[in-house]
Enzyme design. Structure first.
Site, PDB file in Angstrom:
ATOM      1  N   ARG A 179      -8.265  -3.209  -1.643  1.00 21.15           N
ATOM      2  CA  ARG A 179      -7.263  -1.385  -0.460  1.00 21.15           C
ATOM      3  C   ARG A 179      -8.323  -0.056  -0.922  1.00 21.15           C
ATOM      4  O   ARG A 179      -8.251   0.109  -2.073  1.00 21.15           O
ATOM      5  CB  ARG A 179      -6.497  -1.966   0.089  1.00 21.15           C
ATOM      6  CG  ARG A 179      -5.637  -2.702   0.728  1.00 21.15           C
ATOM      7  CD  ARG A 179      -4.387  -2.761   1.106  1.00 21.15           C
ATOM      8  NE  ARG A 179      -3.741  -2.057   2.238  1.00 21.15           N
ATOM      9  CZ  ARG A 179      -2.848  -1.768   2.535  1.00 21.15           C
ATOM     10  NH1 ARG A 179      -1.610  -2.373   2.258  1.00 21.15           N
ATOM     11  NH2 ARG A 179      -2.479  -0.776   3.594  1.00 21.15           N
ATOM     12  N   GLY A 228       0.822  -1.169   0.021  1.00 21.77           N
ATOM     13  CA  GLY A 228       0.573   0.367  -0.350  1.00 21.77           C
ATOM     14  C   GLY A 228       0.643   1.361   0.286  1.00 21.77           C
ATOM     15  O   GLY A 228       0.669   2.363  -1.010  1.00 21.77           O
ATOM     16  N   ASP A 242       1.196  -0.013  12.448  1.00 22.67           N
ATOM     17  CA  ASP A 242       1.058  -0.905  12.166  1.00 22.67           C
ATOM     18  C   ASP A 242       1.785  -2.554  13.531  1.00 22.67           C
ATOM     19  O   ASP A 242       1.733  -3.704  12.396  1.00 22.67           O
ATOM     20  CB  ASP A 242       2.643  -1.088  11.315  1.00 22.67           C
ATOM     21  CG  ASP A 242       2.727  -0.590  10.047  1.00 22.67           C
ATOM     22  OD1 ASP A 242       1.365  -0.219   9.518  1.00 22.67           O
ATOM     23  OD2 ASP A 242       3.377  -0.182   9.451  1.00 22.67           O
TER      24      ASP A 242
END
Length: 449
Positions: free
Chosen positions: A129, A101, A327
């Site tokens: 996504r 991404g 993350d």
């Protein structure tokens, strides 16, 4: 068949303590940006310590497709002969960004103000996504995008012929959105302004300044305002990529929950916009020390030592900390499972639109391991079982997500019974040496047919 190659079941077993030095890969965020800005500079940029995971290698291929000369000279040693701001050539084929991404969104920003057309795709996870969060602000520059329903890949971008400067307020805390807008602004006249309500990782701003762009960051009433002066001539750099703090999280967190462990992770980047996990772990009672603190290439760096921490306590993680550790919530939730008490993690809706729905993926897997978990649209609560208290004995679904796969393997190293991940192949996107590194520290992992 996984999008990352043949599916590989992997099982982690409890064993002896983890001990030694963990040389984790180079920082993924900085690696992506070094390649992209190197391609937009005039002349040769040299990069050492580049992460050679699949995500970054896809970005290197993309920069070559846009006309830069990208060469590997040795392990982690690369050069990029750039084409200058606005110098991208039209690629002859579709740009495949794999699982990344960050890669696709930053590359879209970088090419959006050049009058060329490019089509982007990725693996099954990336194609699911949302890209509207990027293409909406890029449209303000004059870029047009055509993709699948819901703003998803594959998608074709037609770059602006006469780009306009933009003043944009990000609707969510996202370093990817901010960075895409700033990279687009490089080839727009005048000043491009991005305002964000919560500070996100600032690698792009730091590196832009290093390449010679004029970037000013200031605190304002609504948050933070970043102003970029467009159409600079970027100057090639020599970049030493620090080790990735997100990758370091896995051996560090494993050491905290496996009895008797003592692990040193050298040369970790500790940019304040990325270090939220380590602040949180310290608040939980983790035995973490930062040694040899220094600055390299404009980024703070230190050697990080983690020791087994039997007195971990659940805490309330401040919602405003989420951008600095977005993350790391999957592996934090594993640590929380081995702590005493409740760990509540609010403000994490962004986890719903990562490589997988990470809140759901971790909740389902942890419950299968005997851990009580509650979730809402933007929060995640783990009821800790204490040291050695997680039952394990489950099969966890990785969902094509490298961080989910690694998190459950770390869980298996401290649980009462082994934990199996249905497909460990996505780990190669960010941490290709994960298995060798962890087994070198003493972890017990097996591959299953």
């Amino acid at each position: 068949m996984s999008a990352h190659g043949p599916e590989r079941k992997m099982t982690a077993h409890a064993g002896g303590p983890l001990n030694g030095i963990a040389h984790v890969p180079g920082d993924k965020s900085i690696s992506h940006r070094a390649l992209i800005l190197g391609a937009m500079a005039v002349g040769e940029t040299r990069i050492t310590g580049l992460l050679e995971g699949a995500d970054v290698l896809d970005t290197a291929k993309a920069m070559a497709a846009f006309g830069a000369d990208v060469t590997q000279h040795g392990e982690g040693d690369w050069s990029v002969h750039g084409v200058g701001v606005g110098g991208f050539a039209e690629p002859e084929d579709v740009i495949d960004c794999g699982n990344s991404g960050t890669g696709v969104r930053l590359i879209m920003g970088a090419m959006s103000t050049t009058p060329i057309t490019a089509t982007f795709t990725g693996d099954a996870s990336l194609r699911s996504r949302p890209m509207g969060r990027i293409t909406d602000p890029l449209a303000l520059f004059g870029c047009r995008a055509v993709g699948r329903a819901g703003g998803r890949l594959p998608m074709t971008l037609v770059g602006a012929v006469d780009p306009l400067s933009v003043d944009y307020t990000t609707p969510m805390a996202s370093a990817q959105v901010k960075s895409a807008v700033l990279l687009a602004g490089l080839n727009a006249p005048g000043q491009t302004v991005v305002t964000e309500r919560a500070a996100t990782r600032d690698h792009t701003e730091r590196m832009l300044r290093g390449f010679g762009a004029e970037v000013v960051t200031e605190k304002v009433e609504d948050g933070w305002r970043i102003t970029l002066t467009g159409q600079p001539e970027l100057v090639p750099q020599t970049i030493a990529v620090p080790r990735d703090p997100s990758s370091a999280a896995f051996p560090v967190c494993a050491a905290l929950i496996v009895p008797g462990s003592d692990v040193l992770v050298p040369n970790i980047g500790l940019n304040p916009s990325r270090a939220g996990l380590y602040t949180t772990l310290k608040e939980m009672g983790a035995d973490l020390t930062f040694e040899n603190e220094r600055e390299e290439g404009g980024e703070p760096v230190a050697d990080l030592r983690a020791r087994f921490s039997p007195d971990l306590l659940g805490i309330e993680v401040p919602a405003e900390r989420a951008p600095s550790m977005i993350d790391e919530y999957p592996i934090l939730s594993v640590v929380a499972a081995f702590a005493e008490g409740i760990t509540h993690m609010p403000g994490v809706h962004e986890l719903r639109v990562k490589e997988s729905d990470r809140i759901d993926a971790m909740a389902v897997g942890l419950r299968a391991c005997g851990v009580e978990v509650e979730e809402s649209d933007d929060s995640f609560t783990v009821h800790g079982r204490g040291p050695g208290g997680v039952r394990g004995g489950a099969m966890a679904a990785a969902r094509l997500d490298h961080r989910i796969a690694m998190s459950f393997l770390i869980c298996g190293m401290a649980a009462k019974r082994p934990v199996t991940v249905d497909d460990a192949s996505p780990i190669a996107t960010s941490f290709p040496i994960f298995e060798d590194l962890m087994t070198g520290l003493g972890a017990q992992m097996t591959q299953d047919d």
